[in-house]
Scaffold this active site. Structure first.
Site, short mmCIF file in Angstrom:
data_model
loop_
_atom_site.label_atom_id
_atom_site.label_comp_id
_atom_site.label_asym_id
_atom_site.label_seq_id
_atom_site.Cartn_x
_atom_site.Cartn_y
_atom_site.Cartn_z
N GLU A 21 -0.16 -16.74 -27.51
CA GLU A 21 -1.19 -16.96 -26.49
C GLU A 21 -0.66 -17.90 -25.42
OE1 GLU A 21 -5.40 -17.74 -27.61
OE2 GLU A 21 -5.04 -19.69 -26.68
N PHE A 23 -1.58 -19.61 -21.29
CA PHE A 23 -2.60 -19.81 -20.26
C PHE A 23 -1.92 -19.84 -18.89
CE2 PHE A 23 -1.22 -24.14 -21.20
CZ PHE A 23 -1.14 -24.74 -19.95
N PRO A 25 -0.55 -21.27 -15.69
CA PRO A 25 -0.33 -22.61 -15.14
C PRO A 25 -1.04 -22.79 -13.81
CG PRO A 25 1.73 -21.65 -15.93
CD PRO A 25 0.70 -20.55 -15.93
N TRP A 53 -8.44 -16.82 -20.12
CA TRP A 53 -9.29 -16.63 -18.94
C TRP A 53 -10.09 -17.91 -18.75
CZ3 TRP A 53 -9.69 -12.28 -15.82
CH2 TRP A 53 -10.81 -12.16 -15.01
N ARG A 111 -17.60 -15.18 -24.90
CA ARG A 111 -18.77 -15.61 -24.13
C ARG A 111 -18.39 -16.52 -22.98
NH1 ARG A 111 -22.87 -19.93 -26.54
NH2 ARG A 111 -21.10 -21.21 -25.92
N LYS A 175 -21.06 -8.00 -33.61
CA LYS A 175 -20.02 -7.76 -32.62
C LYS A 175 -19.07 -6.65 -33.09
CE LYS A 175 -18.69 -12.15 -32.12
NZ LYS A 175 -17.95 -13.33 -31.56
#
Length: 612
Positions: A21, A23, A25, A53, A111, A175
Site C-alpha cells: 500500500e 499513498f 506524496p 485516497w 466510507r 458489504k
C-alpha cells in the site's frame, strides 16, 4: 486482472502472497521518487499494489495518476482506494471512469470521513453515507461490472463505531452480500485477537478472502500516532519491548521487522490466511527485510529451487543460504557501497544527497522531513480524519471569539487540554524546555502550532531530545511556527531585514496563496541533524519552501475541518472560517544553535520587539 481471480487461481500449495500500500506524496519530487521506489519493490513480485485516497477526495488527482502509472508502467495489478462520504456529487462515477480508462480493475470501497453531526450535516452526495452504498452503486452500474470490489474490516473494532462487535460483523456481512469480493483489514498487532475475530467472521458465513493489514513499526512516535488514530489495540508485550528502546530509531525499526515476521508466520500457519497486505508508509527497507526474512523474495525462491534441483551442485555445508542468494535488500546495500566510492554518480534524488535513495528516509520525520522523499507528509490510513466530533466538543468547546481560541492554545500549553487540532498528542517534554516563550507568544494571540529548542550536541540517548543509535550526538536549530494577522507578518519581515543579521530565516503564507520568505530560491534549512558512529550525517528535519507550502495547505485545511463540526452560519463556524481566510502561517528559524536563547532574544528584545 481482478484480485479475486488471482487469489482463486492460486494452487493450494502456493506460498502466501503479499500486496503493498502506498499513498500519494504531497510534493512533485516526492511523487517522482515514489515511482522509482515502487519499481524497486515491484521486483519482489507482489500480487498487487494499492493506492490510498485522501479524506473527501483530497488526493483524488494524485491518487488516480499514481494508480494509473503503477498499473501501466510496472504492469502490476493496482487497487484504487475510494472513499465516498463528503465527495462532490458525480465525483464517484468520474473517479471510477478514470480508473477504468487506466486499466484499473480493482477498487477498495471505503466510507472515509464520518458525518460531522446529524443535526446539521447534509451529505455532499446523498447517495453515499457508508461504504456499502459505494459497493451497491458499483454493482448496480453495467459500465462498472468489470470492477473487483473489496472492503475494509477492523479486527480491533472501528474507532468510530457506535455498535458492538456483533453489529460490526453483521455490517461486514452486508458489504460482502452486496458484492464485495475480498477484505483488507486495518492494521493490528494483536495476533490472538485477530485469530479470534477471524473465527467469528467465518462463523458469520463470510467466505471471501480476508487479507490482514501489516504495518512494520518504523519509529516509536509514528507507531503511537497511527495506533491511536486507528484505534489499534497494542499487546502489553509489544509495549514492554518498545519502551526500553524507544529512543534508538534503528533498534525500533529492527524490532518492527522481527515482530512483523513473527506475526505473519502465525497468521499464515495458524490463521491460514492466503496473504498479507503491507502498509508501507511509502518506505521500503523494512518491507524488504520482512519479505526476505520470511523467505518470500523472488530471488530467494529461485536460488533455493536451483540449489535443490541442480544435480552435482557443490556447496560447502557451512555456507549460509543467505550468501548464495542475491536479494533486493542485499543488492541495494551492494549498490550503495559501490556508489559511495563514486561521488560523481547522481542518484534519483539528486547529486550530493546524503543518503542512498533506498534508505535516505529510513527514519520518517513527519511534515518537515525532506520534501523530495516519497515518505514526505503525514498520511492518514484509508482516508480517515484525525479529528472526531466528540473530541471537538469535549476538548475545544464552542469558541466564538479570538480570545476563546487563545484560551484553547494556552490551556494546551499548560497541559489542561491533551490536544489541539494541530497537535494530536500532549505537549512534549522537548516543548517544555521553551514553554515560557511559547506561552508569551500565545498570550499575544500568536497561536503556536510547532516549535523546537536549540540543541548543541546532546547525546543521542538523551531522554528528551535524543534520537538515532547509541553513541551519537544530535543538534537542533531553534524554530517556532504560529498563526498571526497580516500586519504582524509585515512587522516580522521588517525586523528580520533590519535586525536579523543573517541569522534568521522566515517563511510566511496564507490561504489565498500569498507567500513571503527571505531565503534564496532552493534554499534549505536543516534544523535537526545527527552524527552517529560509522554513519553519514543524518538530516532528519529540513525546512524549505516546498515543505512549508505543503504544510501550509494542510494547516489551513485543519481550520476548515475544525469549522465543519459546527453548523453553517453559527458563531463558531464564522470565527474559524474568518481565521482561515485572514491569518497567515509563519515559521521563524534562528541558525545559532549554540545559543539556546537566540531566537527568543530576537523576538522579544532589540530595537523593535515583536512581542512585548
Amino acid at each position: 486482472m481482478k484480485i479475486s481471480e488471482k487469489i482463486a487461481a492460486r494452487s493450494p500449495d502456493s506460498p502466501p502472497f503479499f500486496t503493498f500500500e502506498f499513498f500519494p506524496p504531497k510534493t512533485d519530487q516526492g511523487f517522482e521518487n515514489l515511482l522509482s521506489r515502487i519499481g524497486r519493490l515491484n521486483t519482489l513480485n507482489p500480487l498487487a499494489v494499492s493506492i490510498t485516497w485522501g479524506a473527501g477526495g483530497s488526493t483524488r488527482g494524485r491518487s488516480i495518476e499514481l494508480a494509473g502509472l503503477t498499473q501501466a508502467e510496472y504492469n502490476v495489478d493496482t487497487i484504487l482506494h475510494l472513499t465516498c462520504t463528503n465527495m462532490e456529487e458525480g465525483s464517484i462515477d468520474s473517479a471510477l471512469h478514470d480508473a477504468k480508462t487506466r486499466g484499473i480493475q480493482n477498487i477498495l470501497a471505503l466510507r472515509g470521513d464520518s458525518p460531522r453531526g446529524d443535526e446539521y450535516w447534509i451529505p455532499t452526495d446523498p447517495r453515499f453515507n457508508h461504504a456499502i452504498d459505494l459497493v451497491k452503486h458499483i454493482r448496480s452500474k453495467p459500465e462498472f461490472s468489470d470492477f473487483c470490489v473489496g472492503v475494509a474490516a477492523y479486527p480491533d473494532g472501528h474507532p468510530e463505531s457506535e455498535t458492538d462487535e456483533e453489529g460490526e460483523l453483521e455490517y461486514l456481512k452486508q458489504k460482502v452480500d452486496a458484492g464485495a469480493e475480498f477484505i483488507f483489514t486495518q492494521l493490528f498487532y494483536d495476533v490472538d485477537g485477530f485469530l479470534n475475530w477471524q473465527k467469528k467472521v467465518k462463523a458469520k458465513g463470510i467466505q471471501v478472502p480476508i487479507i490482514p493489514g501489516i504495518m512494520p513499526i518504523q519509529t516509536y512516535a509514528s507507531f503511537l500516532r497511527l495506533t491511536k488514530l486507528c484505534g489499534t489495540k497494542v499487546p502489553h508485550s509489544v509495549m514492554s519491548d518498545l519502551v526500553p528502546i524507544r529512543h534508538d530509531d534503528q533498534k525500533v525499526k529492527d524490532y518492527g521487522v522481527e515482530l512483523a515476521i513473527k506475526m505473519i508466520h502465525r497468521l499464515t500457519t495458524e490463521g491460514k490466511v492466503p496473504g498479507v497486505h503491507f502498509c508501507t508508509l511509502n518506505l521500503e527497507k523494512s518491507v524488504q527485510r520482512v519479505i526476505e526474512g520470511l523467505g518470500w523474495a523472488s530471488g530467494q525462491k529461485l536460488a533455493n529451487r536451483l540449489i535443490a534441483e541442480t544435480p552435482g551442485t557443490i556447496i560447502h555445508p557451512s555456507t549460509p543460504v543467505s550468501e548464495l542468494v542475491i536479494t533486493p535488500h542485499s543488492a541495494t546495500d551492494t549498490a550503495k557501497n559501490q556508489l559511495a566510492a563514486t561521488a560523481s554518480i547522481e542518484s534519483e534524488a539528486g547529486k550530493g544527497e546524503l543518503n542512498n535513495a533506498a534508505t535516505w528516509d529510513d527514519f520518517p520525520n513527519g511534515r518537515f522531513g525532506d520534501f523530495k522523499s516519497p515518505a514526505y507528509g503525514d498520511p492518514n490510513p484509508w482516508g480517515s480524519s484525525q479529528i472526531s466530533r466528540n473530541q471537538v466538543l469535549s476538548q475545544w468547546g464552542n469558541p466564538t471569539t479570538s480570545d476563546d481560541l487563545t484560551s484553547i492554545f494556552l490551556r494546551y500549553l499548560n497541559s489542561k487540554l491533551p490536544t489541539t487540532p494541530f497537535s494530536p498528542q500532549p505537549l512534549s517534554p522537548e516543548s517544555l524546555m521553551i514553554f515560557q516563550h511559547l506561552e508569551k507568544l500565545t498570550r499575544h494571540s500568536w497561536w503556536t502550532v510547532g516549535s523546537q529548542p536549540a540543541v548543541n550536541g546532546a547525546e543521542s540517548t538523551n531522554e528528551v531530545v535524543g534520537w538515532g543509535p547509541k553513541g551519537g550526538y544530535v543538534y537542533q536549530k531553534c524554530f517556532v511556527e504560529f498563526f498571526v494577522e497580516e500586519s504582524d507578518v509585515e512587522s516580522i519581515e521588517k525586523k528580520v531585514r533590519d535586525e536579523g543579521g543573517g541569522w534568521v530565516d522566515y517563511f510566511a503564507g496564507n490561504l489565498k496563496g500569498d507567500f513571503k520568505t527571505n531565503t534564496s530560491e532552493g534554499g534549505r534549512d536543516a534544523v535537526t541533524w545527527g552524527v552517529f558512529p560509522g554513519q553519514e550525517i543524518a538530516q532528519s528535519t529540513i525546512i524549505e519552501k516546498e515543505s512549508f507550502l505543503a504544510w501550509k495547505d494542510e494547516a489551513f485545511g485543519i481550520w476548515a475541518e475544525w469549522g465543519s463540526f459546527y453548523p453553517p452560519e453559527s458563531p463558531q463556524r464564522r470565527l474559524l472560517d474568518a481565521v482561515r481566510e485572514k491569518r497567515w502561517l509563519v515559521t521563524i528559524i534562528h541558525h545559532d544553535f549554540q545559543d539556546s536563547s537566540a531566537l527568543w532574544k530576537f523576538l522579544f528584545e532589540g530595537d523593535h520587539p515583536l512581542v512585548a
